[in-house]
Design a protein around this motif. Sequence first.
Motif: not given
Length: 82
Positions: A1-30
Amino acid sequence: MLPVQCRMARAAVGWGVRDLAAAAKVSIDTVARFERGDELKVRTVEAMQRALEAAGIEFINGNGGGPGVRLAATQKRQTRKK
């Protein structure tokens, strides 16, 4: 996964950075560092990718048209959620 794919994927599912961080069990900063292009451990990127795939994202390799993402078919996504 590339950074641009990560941003596109979050947009596609309507997730913010916090949502992905929680789902992946990583920090928001990560998540933010990854999307800025910072290098992360492979297992961290894999955790974020798995979380997005569980939300219904399919990653598309850059096979001539550039890397991308798409939402999985509805039936496929429902199967994954069960």
